[in-house]
Design a protein around this motif. Sequence first.
Motif, PDB file in Angstrom:
ATOM      1  N   ASP A 155       0.851  -1.186   0.000  1.00 22.73           N
ATOM      2  CA  ASP A 155       0.000   0.000   0.000  1.00 22.73           C
ATOM      3  C   ASP A 155       0.890   1.240   0.000  1.00 22.73           C
ATOM      4  O   ASP A 155       1.934   1.276   0.656  1.00 22.73           O
ATOM      5  CB  ASP A 155      -0.889  -0.013   1.244  1.00 22.73           C
ATOM      6  N   ASP A 156       0.498   2.254  -0.734  1.00 21.42           N
ATOM      7  CA  ASP A 156       1.316   3.465  -0.835  1.00 21.42           C
ATOM      8  C   ASP A 156       1.548   4.117   0.525  1.00 21.42           C
ATOM      9  O   ASP A 156       2.640   4.619   0.810  1.00 21.42           O
ATOM     10  CB  ASP A 156       0.661   4.468  -1.783  1.00 21.42           C
ATOM     11  N   THR A 157       0.523   4.098   1.367  1.00 24.33           N
ATOM     12  CA  THR A 157       0.669   4.678   2.700  1.00 24.33           C
ATOM     13  C   THR A 157       1.697   3.899   3.518  1.00 24.33           C
ATOM     14  O   THR A 157       2.521   4.480   4.226  1.00 24.33           O
ATOM     15  CB  THR A 157      -0.688   4.692   3.437  1.00 24.33           C
ATOM     16  N   LEU A 159       4.193   2.021   2.343  1.00 23.63           N
ATOM     17  CA  LEU A 159       5.537   2.230   1.794  1.00 23.63           C
ATOM     18  C   LEU A 159       6.092   3.576   2.235  1.00 23.63           C
ATOM     19  O   LEU A 159       7.265   3.686   2.616  1.00 23.63           O
ATOM     20  CB  LEU A 159       5.494   2.149   0.265  1.00 23.63           C
ATOM     21  N   LEU A 160       5.252   4.595   2.190  1.00 27.56           N
ATOM     22  CA  LEU A 160       5.694   5.927   2.615  1.00 27.56           C
ATOM     23  C   LEU A 160       6.092   5.921   4.084  1.00 27.56           C
ATOM     24  O   LEU A 160       7.091   6.535   4.477  1.00 27.56           O
ATOM     25  CB  LEU A 160       4.568   6.937   2.369  1.00 27.56           C
ATOM     26  N   ARG A 201       9.303  -4.161  -3.497  1.00 23.53           N
ATOM     27  CA  ARG A 201       8.405  -3.031  -3.233  1.00 23.53           C
ATOM     28  C   ARG A 201       9.192  -1.822  -2.723  1.00 23.53           C
ATOM     29  O   ARG A 201       8.876  -0.683  -3.078  1.00 23.53           O
ATOM     30  CB  ARG A 201       7.343  -3.449  -2.224  1.00 23.53           C
ATOM     31  N   ASP A 204      10.409   0.768  -5.162  1.00 26.86           N
ATOM     32  CA  ASP A 204       9.477   1.741  -5.722  1.00 26.86           C
ATOM     33  C   ASP A 204       9.650   3.119  -5.090  1.00 26.86           C
ATOM     34  O   ASP A 204       9.100   4.106  -5.584  1.00 26.86           O
ATOM     35  CB  ASP A 204       8.026   1.277  -5.540  1.00 26.86           C
ATOM     36  N   ASN A 205      10.395   3.167  -3.982  1.00 25.59           N
ATOM     37  CA  ASN A 205      10.756   4.444  -3.371  1.00 25.59           C
ATOM     38  C   ASN A 205      12.181   4.782  -3.808  1.00 25.59           C
ATOM     39  O   ASN A 205      13.107   3.980  -3.606  1.00 25.59           O
ATOM     40  CB  ASN A 205      10.668   4.340  -1.844  1.00 25.59           C
TER      41      ASN A 205
END
Length: 265
Positions: A155-157, A159-160, A201, A204-205
């Motif tokens: 989930d983007d949240t 990962l952030l 994953r 991706d950052n």
Amino acid sequence: MANLPPSLSIGAPSTPAPASAPAPAASMDRNMATAEQLVLDLCNPDLRENALLDLSKKRENFQDLAPLIWHSFGTIAALLQEIVSIYPSLSPATLSPGQSNRVCNALALLQVDDPEVIAFLLKTEIIPLCLRTMEMGSELSKTVATFIVQKILLDDTGLLYACATAERFFAVANVLAQMVEALAEQPSPRLLKHIIRCYLRLTDNARACAMLNSHLPSSLKDGTFNDVLQNDLTTRRWLLQLLHNIMSANMGGGPHAGLDHIMGM
């Protein structure tokens, strides 16, 4: 007899009425009713195990299951209770296969694409707890904990959150690296698959991807796991993509040491 309908007259061919297919709306209503009952059963400790199993197996057959779970009273609390209840069994590692199945089924139902859900889980300090289990647990408990982290990172949240500070990134990366080194001695294809997906994953950052150039275990680059992944095409592709992403992000750092070995799998 003259007043009878043609289909009932003597000598008229008998043609049975075509069977009517069930109305799509009725079928959808039955599915929804079943889903609603199973969701209600989640709040009953005596019925929860079977409800978890049925919902996990059939969740794709139930439309709008995710909002039903999220907005029904007490359901998210019941699922979190299932997850939290296994923590005492993670260290020392006493998690049974039955407990593992239950918690994995609960986690499967939390796979809704809603940032609110992930944000809620992150407030429970679930990542630090999982990382500790990934360090100290049995193979089974490590697999469950890594699966949880993987789902959060996807989930983007999530990962952030994991990449927001160097401290958080290194907490995740260091634990993943320790597990990889241990798997080089005692391989576990299932656990390795989740670890590689977590690494992929993280790439991706942009900042995390750059840092992985110097923090990715050498055993993921030099073909150590070729035999382990020989029959797992999906994980092999993930590993190749992981190495490609890191190499692309660090083109100035020279050739990637292990890419040729991995390509030969």
